[in-house]
Design a protein around this motif. Structure first.
Motif, mmCIF file in Angstrom:
data_model
loop_
_atom_site.group_PDB
_atom_site.id
_atom_site.type_symbol
_atom_site.label_atom_id
_atom_site.label_comp_id
_atom_site.label_asym_id
_atom_site.label_seq_id
_atom_site.Cartn_x
_atom_site.Cartn_y
_atom_site.Cartn_z
ATOM 1 N N GLU A 1 -87.157 2.359 -41.035
ATOM 2 C CA GLU A 1 -86.270 2.354 -39.671
ATOM 3 C C GLU A 1 -85.365 1.167 -40.009
ATOM 4 O OE1 GLU A 1 -86.731 4.242 -37.360
ATOM 5 O OE2 GLU A 1 -88.601 5.455 -38.158
ATOM 6 N N GLY A 2 -84.242 1.527 -39.087
ATOM 7 C CA GLY A 2 -83.267 0.170 -39.093
ATOM 8 C C GLY A 2 -82.125 0.343 -39.867
ATOM 9 N N LYS A 3 -81.917 1.617 -40.527
ATOM 10 C CA LYS A 3 -80.877 1.800 -41.516
ATOM 11 C C LYS A 3 -79.549 1.736 -40.345
ATOM 12 C CE LYS A 3 -82.168 5.774 -42.976
ATOM 13 N NZ LYS A 3 -82.301 6.911 -43.903
ATOM 14 N N ASP A 4 -78.486 1.464 -41.462
ATOM 15 C CA ASP A 4 -77.368 1.468 -40.861
ATOM 16 C C ASP A 4 -76.100 2.064 -41.834
ATOM 17 O OD1 ASP A 4 -75.085 1.704 -38.950
ATOM 18 O OD2 ASP A 4 -74.830 -0.543 -38.747
ATOM 19 N N VAL A 5 -75.132 2.780 -41.688
ATOM 20 C CA VAL A 5 -74.120 3.444 -42.675
ATOM 21 C C VAL A 5 -72.887 2.924 -42.636
ATOM 22 C CG1 VAL A 5 -75.768 5.644 -42.929
ATOM 23 C CG2 VAL A 5 -73.907 5.388 -41.040
ATOM 24 N N ILE A 6 -71.963 2.690 -43.681
ATOM 25 C CA ILE A 6 -70.705 2.473 -43.641
ATOM 26 C C ILE A 6 -69.855 3.623 -42.890
ATOM 27 C CG2 ILE A 6 -70.845 0.873 -45.387
ATOM 28 C CD1 ILE A 6 -69.603 2.896 -47.015
ATOM 29 N N PRO A 7 -68.449 3.399 -42.541
ATOM 30 C CA PRO A 7 -67.580 4.434 -42.203
ATOM 31 C C PRO A 7 -67.714 5.523 -43.145
ATOM 32 C CG PRO A 7 -66.856 2.202 -41.287
ATOM 33 C CD PRO A 7 -68.174 2.077 -42.473
ATOM 34 N N ARG A 8 -67.406 6.741 -42.445
ATOM 35 C CA ARG A 8 -67.546 7.903 -43.731
ATOM 36 C C ARG A 8 -66.054 7.822 -44.499
ATOM 37 N NH1 ARG A 8 -66.431 13.916 -41.302
ATOM 38 N NH2 ARG A 8 -64.321 13.101 -41.227
ATOM 39 N N ASP A 9 -64.636 7.478 -43.824
ATOM 40 C CA ASP A 9 -63.779 7.081 -44.848
ATOM 41 C C ASP A 9 -64.138 6.311 -45.946
ATOM 42 O OD1 ASP A 9 -62.815 9.358 -43.472
ATOM 43 O OD2 ASP A 9 -61.330 8.022 -42.365
#
Length: 292
Positions: A125-133
């Motif tokens: 849990e608690g993941k985050d992602v960078i902007p797609r571009d």
């Protein structure tokens, strides 16, 4: 000169193949995988973190430590190898260096994921992602950095847990257009989501069967019928060995003897065969100086 293992991996990874790809955390596990008859394997970043450092998969392994493990595995086996490059160890410029290091170390493909740093296991849990571009640019950097065009870039997205399934599919499509050779939508949570991925983002897909994770566990044949090229068991070997160590050592501690669990132990002769002891004895004999 073409890299035969790069070409072999490309030939194996085709939609619908359902190729079983176990994970190795070290060279010994890679030897077991090769002996068992598998045709490719994954260098598991989580496995290296667990076995080498004794820590969870939270981005603590360095790129040089990863490259050293990849090189050791390449020396040990002659199988196509996908190296888990995590987030590329930095921005797009860092990604280029990571690709060059892992390709030079002997990998035949590199997985690159769109989590923020420090990354987490795909089923935490608690993941985050960078902007797609931003991820698109990292993929372009990875493609540009490889020396052999048959060295494959596997683009992974963890957006399902953060932005939802449609956003994950949109990212997968964008990553393919940016030049990714293979795609990986991590941690779908139902049979319907598993089936939707190859349809919603056409391409060469792998899926990850995590024992105790968020994704339903399905046979390779069924996943191949959905369109998956590869079915990864990234840490099945690690989890099996960890349980066996815990059980056997616990028995010895309680009873003061191995008696009663001998069937859970590989015999000495088999262990030496697994690490090719006869090969090294032959080398020693070949290079030993003799009088006269």
């Amino acid at each position: 000169m073409p890299n035969a293992l790069n070409l072999a991996l490309k030939a194996e990874m085709r939609p619908g193949a359902g190729l079983l790809i176990p994970g190795a955390a070290n060279a010994l596990a890679a030897r077991v995988i090769e002996e068992a008859g598998f045709r490719a394997f994954l260098v598991t970043g989580a496995g290296i973190a667990n076995t080498f450092l004794g820590v969870p998969d939270v981005g603590l392994v360095s790129v040089t430590e990863l490259a050293e493990h990849v090189a050791a595995m390449r020396d040990a086996v002659n199988l196509p190898m996908i190296a888990d490059g995590d987030t590329g160890f930095g921005n797009a410029v860092n990604v280029g260096r990571t690709v060059r290091l892992l390709e030079r170390a002997g990998a035949n493909a590199m997985q690159l994921e769109d989590q923020t740093f420090p990354k987490k296991c795909g089923h935490f849990e608690g993941k985050d992602v960078i902007p797609r571009d931003e991820m698109v640019q990292k993929i372009k950097a990875a493609v540009d950095a490889r020396q052999d065009q048959d060295f494959q870039i596997l683009a992974r997205t963890d957006a399902r847990a953060v932005e939802g399934m449609q956003a994950a599919l949109d990212r997968a499509n964008a990553y393919r257009e940016a030049g990714a050779d293979m795609l990986f939508v991590e941690a779908p949570r139902s049979l319907e989501e598993l089936a939707a991925i190859p349809k919603g983002a056409p391409g060469v897909h792998i899926c990850n069967m995590v024992i105790g994770g968020k994704t339903p566990l399905l046979p390779a044949a069924e996943l191949g019928a959905m369109g998956y090229a590869g079915v990864v068991y990234a840490n099945a070997a690690l989890q099996a060995s960890l349980l066996a160590m815990q059980q056997v050592l616990g028995h010895i501690h309680r009873n003061g003897s191995i008696a009663g669990v001998e069937d859970r132990i590989m015999m000495f002769e088999d262990r030496q065969r697994m690490v090719r002891h006869d090969h090294y004895k032959a080398l020693e004999k070949r290079y030993t100086l003799r009088d006269g």
